[in-house]
Design a protein around this motif. Structure first.
Motif, mmCIF file in Angstrom:
data_model
loop_
_atom_site.group_PDB
_atom_site.id
_atom_site.type_symbol
_atom_site.label_atom_id
_atom_site.label_comp_id
_atom_site.label_asym_id
_atom_site.label_seq_id
_atom_site.Cartn_x
_atom_site.Cartn_y
_atom_site.Cartn_z
ATOM 1 N N ILE A 3 2.586 -0.899 3.876
ATOM 2 C CA ILE A 3 1.742 -1.126 5.044
ATOM 3 C C ILE A 3 1.515 -2.616 5.218
ATOM 4 N N ASN A 4 1.986 -3.147 6.349
ATOM 5 C CA ASN A 4 1.863 -4.594 6.574
ATOM 6 C C ASN A 4 1.404 -4.870 8.002
ATOM 7 N N TYR A 5 0.445 -4.085 8.461
ATOM 8 C CA TYR A 5 -0.111 -4.301 9.797
ATOM 9 C C TYR A 5 -1.612 -4.094 9.736
ATOM 10 N N ASP A 6 -2.290 -4.512 10.796
ATOM 11 C CA ASP A 6 -3.743 -4.389 10.793
ATOM 12 C C ASP A 6 -4.221 -3.804 12.113
ATOM 13 N N LEU A 7 -5.527 -3.767 12.282
ATOM 14 C CA LEU A 7 -6.139 -3.161 13.468
ATOM 15 C C LEU A 7 -5.690 -3.865 14.743
ATOM 16 N N HIS A 8 -5.561 -5.182 14.692
ATOM 17 C CA HIS A 8 -5.150 -5.934 15.882
ATOM 18 C C HIS A 8 -3.742 -5.545 16.329
ATOM 19 N N LEU A 10 -2.381 -2.570 15.949
ATOM 20 C CA LEU A 10 -2.478 -1.259 16.599
ATOM 21 C C LEU A 10 -3.053 -1.382 18.005
ATOM 22 N N GLN A 11 -4.054 -2.239 18.153
ATOM 23 C CA GLN A 11 -4.636 -2.451 19.480
ATOM 24 C C GLN A 11 -3.606 -3.075 20.427
ATOM 25 N N ALA A 12 -2.768 -3.955 19.913
ATOM 26 C CA ALA A 12 -1.712 -4.562 20.729
ATOM 27 C C ALA A 12 -0.710 -3.502 21.167
ATOM 28 N N PHE A 13 -0.360 -2.611 20.246
ATOM 29 C CA PHE A 13 0.574 -1.525 20.570
ATOM 30 C C PHE A 13 0.020 -0.648 21.696
ATOM 31 N N VAL A 14 -1.253 -0.267 21.608
ATOM 32 C CA VAL A 14 -1.860 0.584 22.640
ATOM 33 C C VAL A 14 -1.889 -0.149 23.980
ATOM 34 N N ALA A 15 -2.192 -1.434 23.954
ATOM 35 C CA ALA A 15 -2.265 -2.204 25.206
ATOM 36 C C ALA A 15 -0.910 -2.258 25.900
ATOM 37 N N ARG A 38 5.207 -10.813 18.619
ATOM 38 C CA ARG A 38 5.230 -10.891 17.146
ATOM 39 C C ARG A 38 4.416 -9.750 16.521
ATOM 40 N N ARG A 39 3.316 -9.392 17.133
ATOM 41 C CA ARG A 39 2.501 -8.289 16.600
ATOM 42 C C ARG A 39 3.265 -6.966 16.682
ATOM 43 N N ILE A 40 3.938 -6.724 17.806
ATOM 44 C CA ILE A 40 4.691 -5.482 17.938
ATOM 45 C C ILE A 40 5.872 -5.468 16.976
ATOM 46 N N ASP A 41 6.563 -6.599 16.855
ATOM 47 C CA ASP A 41 7.672 -6.684 15.907
ATOM 48 C C ASP A 41 7.197 -6.405 14.484
ATOM 49 N N LYS A 42 6.066 -6.983 14.138
ATOM 50 C CA LYS A 42 5.490 -6.779 12.794
ATOM 51 C C LYS A 42 5.181 -5.310 12.562
ATOM 52 N N GLU A 44 6.545 -2.659 14.114
ATOM 53 C CA GLU A 44 7.780 -1.885 14.034
ATOM 54 C C GLU A 44 8.477 -2.118 12.693
ATOM 55 N N ASP A 45 8.482 -3.354 12.206
ATOM 56 C CA ASP A 45 9.104 -3.645 10.913
ATOM 57 C C ASP A 45 8.388 -2.907 9.789
ATOM 58 N N SER A 46 7.060 -2.886 9.864
ATOM 59 C CA SER A 46 6.284 -2.222 8.816
ATOM 60 C C SER A 46 6.534 -0.723 8.813
ATOM 61 N N LEU A 47 6.639 -0.125 10.008
ATOM 62 C CA LEU A 47 6.835 1.325 10.112
ATOM 63 C C LEU A 47 8.301 1.712 9.916
ATOM 64 N N GLY A 48 9.183 0.762 10.161
ATOM 65 C CA GLY A 48 10.609 1.063 10.031
ATOM 66 C C GLY A 48 11.141 1.887 11.185
ATOM 67 N N VAL A 49 10.482 1.800 12.356
ATOM 68 C CA VAL A 49 10.913 2.551 13.540
ATOM 69 C C VAL A 49 10.809 1.648 14.756
ATOM 70 N N LYS A 50 11.500 2.074 15.821
ATOM 71 C CA LYS A 50 11.419 1.351 17.087
ATOM 72 C C LYS A 50 10.403 2.090 17.966
ATOM 73 N N LEU A 51 9.382 1.379 18.429
ATOM 74 C CA LEU A 51 8.323 1.996 19.221
ATOM 75 C C LEU A 51 8.562 1.857 20.727
ATOM 76 N N PHE A 52 9.256 0.802 21.129
ATOM 77 C CA PHE A 52 9.489 0.548 22.559
ATOM 78 C C PHE A 52 10.981 0.313 22.825
ATOM 79 N N GLU A 53 11.424 0.794 23.996
ATOM 80 C CA GLU A 53 12.709 0.382 24.557
ATOM 81 C C GLU A 53 12.403 -0.736 25.542
#
Length: 300
Positions: A3-8, A10-15, A38-42, A44-53
């Motif tokens: 796990i290498n992400y934080d609350l910010h 996740l909030q960036a992902f939702v936005a 950079r937050r979204i890249d971080k 996705e890297d932490s989860l090991g999945v692609k969240l956005f096209e």
């Protein structure tokens, strides 16, 4: 997975998911588009999945991203509820307080203070355990009660004891008793009376027996019950007299029972606010404790 992400993040992902646009989401979050990327890249890297096209024309959630969005929104909503719940507790809007006290304290000390507390904090639930002195002490020690009002505990190293009232023992009798008009009575004058008493296991009995240890002649006890309320019921029925704490002769009984102070020796007990030492009370409990202290603690 590390796990290498934080609350910010996740909030960036939702936005971004809500806006379907990095530019608009960055403006909402007061970030640069590069910082948001950079937050979204971080994440996705932490989860090991692609969240956005992502293309030059649009931003769209992947199937995994859609599922993740539902879970993240649930988690963030739960976190918000938890934070608001703590804020409510801190502001005394919700919660509960548990108080343990000897029965006489319920009648004499609690009503006015509890009424004011309830008026100020109508959504705080107060539970009162009116129990024997030993049970009150045990409830506070066990953490079941936030604090208590008791006449024992001062000698316990785990308890902080703050005196609030020094109470004298009286001889309780029916108002028609020949001694009812006296201003005080010595124990010697009462030796021929039919005594009713609490059992030897009672804290009140311990106080009385200790005070009378040096007296040559003791009253003859003809009937024992476990609680002072039972003793007074028998006194009220005309079965005899009883040595009881003065506060226990409740005002509602003044037409049938009176209490005459006992002297030679006079017996006293000190009621106090008790709390577990080094225990931090919840805000609501601390407020009620302080209100009782302010209302009840007087210079002795």
């Amino acid at each position: 997975m590390r796990i290498n992400y934080d609350l910010h993040d996740l909030q960036a992902f939702v936005a971004v998911a809500q806006r379907a646009s990095f530019r608009q989401a960055a403006a909402d979050l007061f970030l640069s588009q590069s910082a948001l990327s950079r937050r979204i890249d971080k994440l996705e890297d932490s989860l090991g999945v692609k969240l956005f096209e992502r293309t030059t024309r649009r931003v769209q959630l992947t199937n995994v991203g859609q599922t993740f969005l539902v879970n993240v929104r649930t988690a963030l909503d739960g976190l918000e509820d938890a934070v608001l719940g703590v804020a409510d507790l801190a502001a005394h809007r919700t919660g509960s307080v548990t108080l343990a006290c000897v029965p006489s304290a319920v009648w004499h000390f609690l009503p006015d203070v509890l009424a004011r507390f309830s008026e100020r904090f109508p959504r705080i639930r107060v539970r009162v355990h009116d129990e024997s002195a030993q049970d009150v002490l045990n409830l506070v020690l066990a953490g079941v009660a936030d604090f208590g009002i008791n006449f024992t505990g001062a000698e316990n190293p785990e308890i902080e004891f703050e005196p609030i009232y020094v109470e004298s023992y009286v001889l309780a009798m029916r108002s028609s008793h020949p001694l009812a008009g006296r201003k005080e009575l010595s124990w010697k004058e009462t030796m021929n009376e039919r005594y009713i008493s609490v059992a030897t296991s009672s804290g009140n009995r311990t106080v009385i027996d200790a005070a009378l240890a040096g007296v040559e002649k003791h009253p003859v006890i003809l009937c024992e019950v476990n609680h002072v309320s039972g003793v007074l019921a028998l006194v009220e029925a005309g079965m005899g007299v009883a040595a009881v704490p003065g506060l226990s002769v409740l005002p509602g009984r003044q037409d049938t029972i009176v209490g005459v102070p006992l002297v030679n020796p006079a017996i006293h007990r000190t009621l106090g606010l008790i709390a577990k030492r080094n225990h931090t009370m919840a805000p609501a409990a601390r407020t009620l404790f302080d209100m009782l202290r302010e209302a009840l603690v007087k210079p002795q």
